[in-house]
Design a protein around this motif. Structure first.
Motif, mmCIF file in Angstrom:
data_model
loop_
_atom_site.group_PDB
_atom_site.id
_atom_site.type_symbol
_atom_site.label_atom_id
_atom_site.label_comp_id
_atom_site.label_asym_id
_atom_site.label_seq_id
_atom_site.Cartn_x
_atom_site.Cartn_y
_atom_site.Cartn_z
ATOM 1 N N GLU A 159 42.384 40.154 28.396
ATOM 2 C CA GLU A 159 41.989 40.631 29.732
ATOM 3 C C GLU A 159 43.252 40.882 30.542
ATOM 4 O OE1 GLU A 159 40.946 41.855 32.880
ATOM 5 O OE2 GLU A 159 39.025 41.126 32.126
ATOM 6 N N ASP A 160 43.370 42.070 31.120
ATOM 7 C CA ASP A 160 44.585 42.393 31.865
ATOM 8 C C ASP A 160 44.597 41.828 33.282
ATOM 9 O OD1 ASP A 160 42.536 44.379 32.344
ATOM 10 O OD2 ASP A 160 44.033 45.556 33.424
ATOM 11 N N ASP A 161 43.456 41.548 33.863
ATOM 12 C CA ASP A 161 43.397 41.002 35.219
ATOM 13 C C ASP A 161 43.612 39.486 35.173
ATOM 14 O OD1 ASP A 161 41.553 39.666 37.474
ATOM 15 O OD2 ASP A 161 42.280 41.618 38.201
ATOM 16 N N ALA A 162 44.692 39.030 35.799
ATOM 17 C CA ALA A 162 45.078 37.613 35.721
ATOM 18 C C ALA A 162 43.982 36.688 36.228
ATOM 19 C CB ALA A 162 46.370 37.370 36.503
ATOM 20 N N ARG A 163 43.351 37.034 37.317
ATOM 21 C CA ARG A 163 42.314 36.168 37.888
ATOM 22 C C ARG A 163 41.127 36.033 36.938
ATOM 23 N NH1 ARG A 163 39.927 38.101 43.402
ATOM 24 N NH2 ARG A 163 39.944 39.887 42.062
ATOM 25 N N ASP A 164 40.664 37.163 36.400
ATOM 26 C CA ASP A 164 39.549 37.121 35.450
ATOM 27 C C ASP A 164 39.933 36.363 34.187
ATOM 28 O OD1 ASP A 164 38.026 38.584 37.217
ATOM 29 O OD2 ASP A 164 38.158 40.464 36.092
ATOM 30 N N ARG A 165 41.153 36.581 33.711
ATOM 31 C CA ARG A 165 41.637 35.908 32.500
ATOM 32 C C ARG A 165 41.654 34.392 32.688
ATOM 33 N NH1 ARG A 165 45.982 38.716 32.182
ATOM 34 N NH2 ARG A 165 47.365 37.211 33.177
#
Length: 125
Positions: free
Chosen positions: A8-14
Motif C-alpha cells: 500500500e503506497d499510502d502510509a496512513r492506510d498501510r
C-alpha cells in the motif's frame, strides 16, 4: 502464525492495515510500493498478500500479474477506491482471491483473509 504482506503506497492506510492485522494475530510485513512488495514477497514468503490496486510506479495490476506468474497459489486480496464492477471482475479474472472496495470495513478484510488462511490461533497448534 500466518504472514501477510501489505502492499500500500499510502502510509496512513498501510499503518492502519498492519496494526489491525497484527491485532488479529497475523505477522505483517509492509511495502510502500509494488517493486518493494515483489521483493519482500520473494524474500519473506508470505501466506497472503493484501494489495492496493492504484499505486505509482508498478501498479497493483502489474504486481498481481507477476505474483500469479511467480506464486500461482498465493492468496491475493486486492483493494481499490474504484468500485466499478468491471475492475473487480478484471482483478478476479487475473487471479485475485478477493476484491474489496477501499472504503472497506476492516471486518471485510478479516473475513477475506479467514477464507484463505488458517485462523491465527490455529497456526499455533
Amino acid at each position: 502464525m500466518a504472514k501477510v504482506l501489505v502492499i500500500e503506497d499510502d502510509a496512513r492506510d498501510r499503518e492502519l492495515l498492519a496494526a489491525v492485522l497484527e491485532e488479529r494475530g497475523y505477522e505483517v510485513i509492509v511495502a510502500d510500493n509494488g517493486r518493494t512488495g515483489l521483493t519482500l514477497c520473494h524474500r519473506g514468503h508470505p501466506d497472503a498478500v493484501v494489495l492496493d490496486l492504484h499505486m505509482p510506479g508498478i501498479d497493483g495490476r502489474s504486481v498481481l500479474r507477476q505474483l500469479r506468474t511467480l506464486h500461482p497459489k498465493l492468496p491475493v486480496v486486492v483493494f481499490s477506491g474504484h468500485s466499478a464492477e468491471e475492475v473487480q471482475q478484471e482483478m478476479l479474472n487475473h487471479g485475485a482471491t478477493a476484491f474489496i472496495q477501499k472504503a472497506f470495513s476492516l471486518d471485510h478484510l478479516g473475513l477475506a483473509l479467514q477464507e484463505v488462511l488458517p485462523s491465527p490461533s490455529d497456526a499455533h497448534t
